[in-house]
Design a protein around this motif. Structure first.
Motif, mmCIF file in Angstrom:
data_model
loop_
_atom_site.group_PDB
_atom_site.id
_atom_site.type_symbol
_atom_site.label_atom_id
_atom_site.label_comp_id
_atom_site.label_asym_id
_atom_site.label_seq_id
_atom_site.Cartn_x
_atom_site.Cartn_y
_atom_site.Cartn_z
ATOM 1 N N UNK A 74 -5.934 1.576 -4.565
ATOM 2 C CA UNK A 74 -4.841 0.942 -5.301
ATOM 3 C C UNK A 74 -4.282 -0.246 -4.534
ATOM 4 N N UNK A 75 -4.036 -0.067 -3.235
ATOM 5 C CA UNK A 75 -3.365 -1.114 -2.453
ATOM 6 C C UNK A 75 -4.325 -2.164 -1.918
ATOM 7 N N UNK A 76 -5.520 -1.741 -1.495
ATOM 8 C CA UNK A 76 -6.442 -2.661 -0.836
ATOM 9 C C UNK A 76 -7.546 -3.170 -1.762
ATOM 10 N N UNK A 77 -8.153 -2.262 -2.509
ATOM 11 C CA UNK A 77 -9.258 -2.680 -3.357
ATOM 12 C C UNK A 77 -8.781 -3.463 -4.569
ATOM 13 N N UNK A 78 -7.660 -3.035 -5.162
ATOM 14 C CA UNK A 78 -7.176 -3.666 -6.391
ATOM 15 C C UNK A 78 -5.915 -4.498 -6.191
ATOM 16 N N UNK A 79 -5.382 -4.515 -4.980
ATOM 17 C CA UNK A 79 -4.183 -5.310 -4.673
ATOM 18 C C UNK A 79 -3.059 -5.037 -5.665
ATOM 19 N N UNK A 114 0.969 -14.371 -1.070
ATOM 20 C CA UNK A 114 2.097 -14.725 -1.943
ATOM 21 C C UNK A 114 1.742 -14.747 -3.419
ATOM 22 N N UNK A 115 0.493 -15.088 -3.740
ATOM 23 C CA UNK A 115 0.096 -15.153 -5.143
ATOM 24 C C UNK A 115 0.035 -13.788 -5.808
ATOM 25 N N UNK A 116 0.129 -12.719 -5.014
ATOM 26 C CA UNK A 116 0.060 -11.368 -5.550
ATOM 27 C C UNK A 116 1.432 -10.697 -5.647
ATOM 28 N N UNK A 117 2.499 -11.408 -5.327
ATOM 29 C CA UNK A 117 3.819 -10.766 -5.294
ATOM 30 C C UNK A 117 4.216 -10.147 -6.628
ATOM 31 N N UNK A 118 3.850 -10.793 -7.725
ATOM 32 C CA UNK A 118 4.208 -10.215 -9.026
ATOM 33 C C UNK A 118 3.568 -8.850 -9.224
ATOM 34 N N UNK A 119 2.365 -8.655 -8.658
ATOM 35 C CA UNK A 119 1.757 -7.311 -8.697
ATOM 36 C C UNK A 119 2.663 -6.294 -8.005
ATOM 37 N N UNK A 120 3.223 -6.690 -6.869
ATOM 38 C CA UNK A 120 4.092 -5.788 -6.117
ATOM 39 C C UNK A 120 5.333 -5.431 -6.920
ATOM 40 N N UNK A 121 5.968 -6.426 -7.522
ATOM 41 C CA UNK A 121 7.206 -6.145 -8.265
ATOM 42 C C UNK A 121 6.923 -5.261 -9.479
ATOM 43 N N UNK A 152 9.468 -12.761 -0.735
ATOM 44 C CA UNK A 152 9.250 -11.342 -0.477
ATOM 45 C C UNK A 152 10.563 -10.650 -0.141
ATOM 46 N N UNK A 153 11.301 -11.187 0.812
ATOM 47 C CA UNK A 153 12.541 -10.547 1.251
ATOM 48 C C UNK A 153 13.577 -10.499 0.130
#
Length: 281
Positions: A74-79, A114-121, A152-153
């Motif tokens: 989930x975290x590494x393979x699919x970001x 940074x381009x993946x931040x929306x995935x995190x939110x 991020x912060x």
């Protein structure tokens, strides 16, 4: 006896710990008589069964906390862009442990930029209450004090999430004169120590110098910082690693001794008498 903070290691069993932990029916029960939390590395590599989770719950006291990592796929393979059903299935398996879960560890690889931040939110916003998470990043842009780190912060503060502070300075101060040190230096990130003040309980992951006493000078700033947090009423999570985690218990005992000198409400660890012979004092 309840500590004013959570202390743990990256795992709950190691062959070298057999003579250092009190008696018990299982490695986890023995570990939980001394430590109040553990990093759940096991879930990063393989998902347990729900029955295994029920067994783990029966072996720890109510004030113990598991900080399980989300699976690598989930975290590494699919970001964090994987299907929501897979995340829900993982959380359903952990359900027997819900009352002893700390924040779930979202450990992200250097490829997560940074381009993946929306995935995190999207990911953290979809977690069902009362579950929460803590975030560890490794991309250089999140340590540059530029717009990426600010974004991020800002997002973490808005969601009252802690940013894991990974401190590998002691590890990289060691000469690479053994295979365990070389292996740890290859695998562990060498990133700056950036703290994010927030109301969420802080999470510190400290990777020690192989010479136990050398850690005193690297731990000294954390003694003050964690002592301040305790006085402010926070209960931080502190995890002690070593290049060879067979030596993690002496490091944890040294750390707790230093913190108790600074903060009297911190109690001694109840390790076996063999431990001082390992050069702790």
């Amino acid at each position: 006896m309840t500590q004013p903070y959570f202390l743990g290691c990256p795992q709950w069993q190691h062959p070298a710990w057999n003579s250092q932990l009190p008696p018990g029916q299982s490695p986890l029960e023995r570990y939980s008589k001394v430590f109040s939390c553990v990093e759940g590395n096991t879930t990063f590599y393989a998902t347990p069964t729900q029955e295994q989770c029920r067994q783990w719950r029966s072996q720890v006291p109510d004030n113990f906390r598991f900080l399980f990592k989300f699976p690598r796929r989930i975290t590494h393979d699919r970001l964090l862009a994987g299907p929501g059903s897979e995340i829900r299935d993982f959380l359903d398996i952990l359900a027997p442990l819900n009352d002893v879960l700390g924040p779930l560890l979202v450990q992200l690889p250097a490829a997560f930029g940074p381009e993946h931040l929306n995935n995190l939110w999207r990911f953290v916003d979809a977690l069902p209450a009362p579950l929460t998470s803590t975030i560890e990043v490794r991309h250089n842009a999140f340590f540059s004090k530029g717009e990426a780190e600010k974004a991020l912060n800002r997002g973490l503060r808005e969601r009252n999430l802690a940013r894991v502070c990974f401190d590998s300075r002691a590890l990289f101060a060691a000469p690479p004169d053994s295979e365990s040190i070389r292996d740890a230096q290859r695998k562990k990130p060498r990133v700056p120590v950036h703290l994010l003040p927030s109301e969420a309980p802080p999470v510190i992951r400290y990777i020690g110098h192989p010479d136990l006493q050398t850690n005193r000078r690297f731990l000294a700033p954390w003694v003050e910082r964690v002592g301040d947090w305790i006085e402010e009423g926070k209960r931080p999570f502190v995890f002690m690693h070593m290049p060879d985690n067979g030596n993690a218990l002496p490091l944890a005992a040294l750390w707790n001794e230093l913190l108790s000198e600074r903060t009297p409400e911190v109690n001694a660890l109840h390790l076996n008498d063999e431990l001082p012979q390992m050069g702790l004092f």
